[in-house]
Each structure stands twice: as C-alpha cells, then as structure tokens.
Motif scaffolding. Structure first.
Motif, PDB file in Angstrom:
ATOM      1  N   ALA A   8      48.362   9.533   8.026  1.00 30.38           N
ATOM      2  CA  ALA A   8      47.854  10.905   8.474  1.00 30.38           C
ATOM      3  C   ALA A   8      48.952  12.023   7.750  1.00 30.38           C
ATOM      4  O   ALA A   8      50.154  12.209   8.163  1.00 30.38           O
ATOM      5  CB  ALA A   8      47.920  10.917   9.859  1.00 30.38           C
ATOM      6  N   MET A   9      48.393  13.151   7.532  1.00 30.23           N
ATOM      7  CA  MET A   9      49.045  14.493   7.140  1.00 30.23           C
ATOM      8  C   MET A   9      48.483  15.415   8.336  1.00 30.23           C
ATOM      9  O   MET A   9      47.384  15.639   8.083  1.00 30.23           O
ATOM     10  CB  MET A   9      48.891  14.805   5.925  1.00 30.23           C
ATOM     11  CG  MET A   9      49.530  15.944   5.319  1.00 30.23           C
ATOM     12  SD  MET A   9      49.332  16.453   3.757  1.00 30.23           S
ATOM     13  CE  MET A   9      50.363  15.387   2.958  1.00 30.23           C
ATOM     14  N   ARG A  17      54.686  18.004  19.987  1.00 30.08           N
ATOM     15  CA  ARG A  17      55.666  17.753  20.736  1.00 30.08           C
ATOM     16  C   ARG A  17      56.515  16.340  20.141  1.00 30.08           C
ATOM     17  O   ARG A  17      57.273  15.681  20.688  1.00 30.08           O
ATOM     18  CB  ARG A  17      55.290  17.016  22.231  1.00 30.08           C
ATOM     19  CG  ARG A  17      54.899  18.641  22.839  1.00 30.08           C
ATOM     20  CD  ARG A  17      54.700  18.223  24.365  1.00 30.08           C
ATOM     21  NE  ARG A  17      54.117  19.156  24.973  1.00 30.08           N
ATOM     22  CZ  ARG A  17      53.128  18.999  25.718  1.00 30.08           C
ATOM     23  NH1 ARG A  17      52.519  18.080  26.127  1.00 30.08           N
ATOM     24  NH2 ARG A  17      52.666  20.304  26.187  1.00 30.08           N
ATOM     25  N   GLY A  18      55.853  16.019  18.916  1.00 31.17           N
ATOM     26  CA  GLY A  18      56.576  14.785  18.103  1.00 31.17           C
ATOM     27  C   GLY A  18      55.565  13.636  17.658  1.00 31.17           C
ATOM     28  O   GLY A  18      54.224  13.519  18.392  1.00 31.17           O
ATOM     29  N   GLU A  19      56.045  12.886  16.769  1.00 24.95           N
ATOM     30  CA  GLU A  19      55.244  11.790  16.433  1.00 24.95           C
ATOM     31  C   GLU A  19      54.803  10.745  17.380  1.00 24.95           C
ATOM     32  O   GLU A  19      53.881  10.422  17.570  1.00 24.95           O
ATOM     33  CB  GLU A  19      55.937  10.994  15.128  1.00 24.95           C
ATOM     34  CG  GLU A  19      55.284  10.196  14.399  1.00 24.95           C
ATOM     35  CD  GLU A  19      56.050   9.432  13.402  1.00 24.95           C
ATOM     36  OE1 GLU A  19      55.720   8.196  13.139  1.00 24.95           O
ATOM     37  OE2 GLU A  19      56.836  10.267  12.628  1.00 24.95           O
ATOM     38  N   GLU A  20      55.703  10.563  18.381  1.00 23.70           N
ATOM     39  CA  GLU A  20      55.228   9.401  19.335  1.00 23.70           C
ATOM     40  C   GLU A  20      54.138   9.852  20.327  1.00 23.70           C
ATOM     41  O   GLU A  20      53.722   8.972  20.593  1.00 23.70           O
ATOM     42  CB  GLU A  20      56.646   9.042  20.362  1.00 23.70           C
ATOM     43  CG  GLU A  20      56.447   7.997  21.197  1.00 23.70           C
ATOM     44  CD  GLU A  20      56.003   6.672  20.494  1.00 23.70           C
ATOM     45  OE1 GLU A  20      55.074   5.984  21.036  1.00 23.70           O
ATOM     46  OE2 GLU A  20      56.491   6.443  19.242  1.00 23.70           O
ATOM     47  N   CYS A  26      46.681   8.580  19.740  1.00 19.76           N
ATOM     48  CA  CYS A  26      45.815   7.959  18.928  1.00 19.76           C
ATOM     49  C   CYS A  26      45.474   6.532  19.494  1.00 19.76           C
ATOM     50  O   CYS A  26      44.419   6.103  19.413  1.00 19.76           O
ATOM     51  CB  CYS A  26      46.294   7.617  17.491  1.00 19.76           C
ATOM     52  SG  CYS A  26      46.438   9.423  16.743  1.00 19.76           S
ATOM     53  N   ARG A  27      46.502   5.863  20.162  1.00 22.00           N
ATOM     54  CA  ARG A  27      46.248   4.662  20.672  1.00 22.00           C
ATOM     55  C   ARG A  27      45.342   4.752  21.786  1.00 22.00           C
ATOM     56  O   ARG A  27      44.543   3.511  21.880  1.00 22.00           O
ATOM     57  CB  ARG A  27      47.751   4.013  21.350  1.00 22.00           C
ATOM     58  CG  ARG A  27      48.807   3.590  20.274  1.00 22.00           C
ATOM     59  CD  ARG A  27      49.801   2.911  21.039  1.00 22.00           C
ATOM     60  NE  ARG A  27      50.817   2.973  20.023  1.00 22.00           N
ATOM     61  CZ  ARG A  27      51.997   3.721  19.910  1.00 22.00           C
ATOM     62  NH1 ARG A  27      52.121   4.539  20.845  1.00 22.00           N
ATOM     63  NH2 ARG A  27      52.596   3.628  18.879  1.00 22.00           N
ATOM     64  N   LYS A  28      45.056   5.651  22.361  1.00 25.02           N
ATOM     65  CA  LYS A  28      43.972   5.842  23.476  1.00 25.02           C
ATOM     66  C   LYS A  28      42.858   5.877  23.088  1.00 25.02           C
ATOM     67  O   LYS A  28      41.716   5.550  23.745  1.00 25.02           O
ATOM     68  CB  LYS A  28      44.360   6.886  24.428  1.00 25.02           C
ATOM     69  CG  LYS A  28      45.574   6.977  25.274  1.00 25.02           C
ATOM     70  CD  LYS A  28      45.862   8.079  25.833  1.00 25.02           C
ATOM     71  CE  LYS A  28      47.041   8.197  27.024  1.00 25.02           C
ATOM     72  NZ  LYS A  28      47.340   9.400  27.748  1.00 25.02           N
ATOM     73  N   PRO A  36      47.467   5.176  12.634  1.00 22.56           N
ATOM     74  CA  PRO A  36      48.283   5.706  11.244  1.00 22.56           C
ATOM     75  C   PRO A  36      49.668   4.909  11.338  1.00 22.56           C
ATOM     76  O   PRO A  36      50.274   4.858  12.381  1.00 22.56           O
ATOM     77  CB  PRO A  36      48.441   7.331  11.427  1.00 22.56           C
ATOM     78  CG  PRO A  36      48.100   7.455  12.888  1.00 22.56           C
ATOM     79  CD  PRO A  36      47.517   6.647  13.378  1.00 22.56           C
ATOM     80  N   ARG A  37      49.974   4.418  10.124  1.00 19.46           N
ATOM     81  CA  ARG A  37      51.272   3.663  10.083  1.00 19.46           C
ATOM     82  C   ARG A  37      52.349   4.765   9.510  1.00 19.46           C
ATOM     83  O   ARG A  37      53.491   4.521   9.655  1.00 19.46           O
ATOM     84  CB  ARG A  37      51.298   2.572   8.964  1.00 19.46           C
ATOM     85  CG  ARG A  37      50.016   1.381   9.369  1.00 19.46           C
ATOM     86  CD  ARG A  37      50.437   0.998  10.668  1.00 19.46           C
ATOM     87  NE  ARG A  37      49.386  -0.182  10.802  1.00 19.46           N
ATOM     88  CZ  ARG A  37      48.856  -0.429  11.809  1.00 19.46           C
ATOM     89  NH1 ARG A  37      48.880   0.513  12.927  1.00 19.46           N
ATOM     90  NH2 ARG A  37      47.983  -1.167  12.179  1.00 19.46           N
ATOM     91  N   ARG A  38      51.763   5.900   8.773  1.00 18.18           N
ATOM     92  CA  ARG A  38      52.848   6.810   8.417  1.00 18.18           C
ATOM     93  C   ARG A  38      52.189   8.193   8.830  1.00 18.18           C
ATOM     94  O   ARG A  38      51.034   8.475   8.780  1.00 18.18           O
ATOM     95  CB  ARG A  38      52.859   6.878   6.713  1.00 18.18           C
ATOM     96  CG  ARG A  38      53.772   5.620   6.418  1.00 18.18           C
ATOM     97  CD  ARG A  38      53.849   5.729   5.038  1.00 18.18           C
ATOM     98  NE  ARG A  38      52.613   6.070   4.150  1.00 18.18           N
ATOM     99  CZ  ARG A  38      52.757   6.621   2.901  1.00 18.18           C
ATOM    100  NH1 ARG A  38      53.620   7.093   2.569  1.00 18.18           N
ATOM    101  NH2 ARG A  38      51.412   6.959   2.309  1.00 18.18           N
ATOM    102  N   VAL A  39      53.161   9.091   9.244  1.00 15.92           N
ATOM    103  CA  VAL A  39      52.701  10.299   9.528  1.00 15.92           C
ATOM    104  C   VAL A  39      53.626  11.450   8.808  1.00 15.92           C
ATOM    105  O   VAL A  39      54.798  11.289   8.781  1.00 15.92           O
ATOM    106  CB  VAL A  39      52.708  10.824  11.315  1.00 15.92           C
ATOM    107  CG1 VAL A  39      52.345  11.870  11.688  1.00 15.92           C
ATOM    108  CG2 VAL A  39      51.809   9.596  12.005  1.00 15.92           C
ATOM    109  N   ARG A  40      52.771  12.145   8.170  1.00 16.67           N
ATOM    110  CA  ARG A  40      53.562  13.429   7.702  1.00 16.67           C
ATOM    111  C   ARG A  40      53.356  14.796   8.167  1.00 16.67           C
ATOM    112  O   ARG A  40      52.038  14.996   8.189  1.00 16.67           O
ATOM    113  CB  ARG A  40      53.331  13.598   6.305  1.00 16.67           C
ATOM    114  CG  ARG A  40      54.001  14.729   5.449  1.00 16.67           C
ATOM    115  CD  ARG A  40      54.631  14.433   4.243  1.00 16.67           C
ATOM    116  NE  ARG A  40      55.553  13.263   4.102  1.00 16.67           N
ATOM    117  CZ  ARG A  40      55.303  12.484   2.932  1.00 16.67           C
ATOM    118  NH1 ARG A  40      54.573  12.781   1.991  1.00 16.67           N
ATOM    119  NH2 ARG A  40      55.987  11.321   3.031  1.00 16.67           N
TER     120      ARG A  40
END
Length: 67
Positions: A8-9, A17-20, A26-28, A36-40
């Motif tokens: 995800a970009m 507030r951050g990637e976490e 997203c998990r919900k 996404p395995r990578r977030v930019r």
C-alpha cells in the motif's frame, strides 16, 4: 509465494497515527491474504493528467523503493 505481495502506498494528513493503526484498521475489514505486507507513506500520490492515480508510477516506485 507467487512473486507478488500486497503493498500500500498512502498519502496521509495530520490525523495519521502510524502504520500499526492502519494495519489494525485493515485487519478488521480485510481477509488475511489481502493485508498489505509493505506500507509506504508519501506526501502525495503520483497522478495522471486526468487526475487519477498513476498506477504504473506507483508500481515502479514501490519496486524501486522510491518516493
């Protein structure tokens, strides 16, 4: 496994507030294999002349680690 992974970009504003927190959101809403395995994080997404997201530029930037 097949040579591709979900990434995800995102362009953020002051409420980010951050990637976490993004991954918890997203998990919900997404199945595990769609997470996404990578977030930019970027200031702005690359756009075409018509104002749509330039997907080819996003793909190249994610591959190269640019932006």
């Amino acid at each position: 496994e097949w040579g591709q992974q979900v990434a995800a970009m995102i362009a953020v504003d002051d409420s980010y507030r951050g990637e976490e927190e993004l991954l918890q959101f997203c998990r919900k809403r997404l199945a595990g294999y769609k997470l996404p395995r990578r977030v930019r994080v970027v200031d702005t997404l690359p756009l075409t002349a018509s104002g749509k997201v330039a997907r080819s530029e996003v793909l190249e930037a994610m591959k190269a680690g640019d932006l």
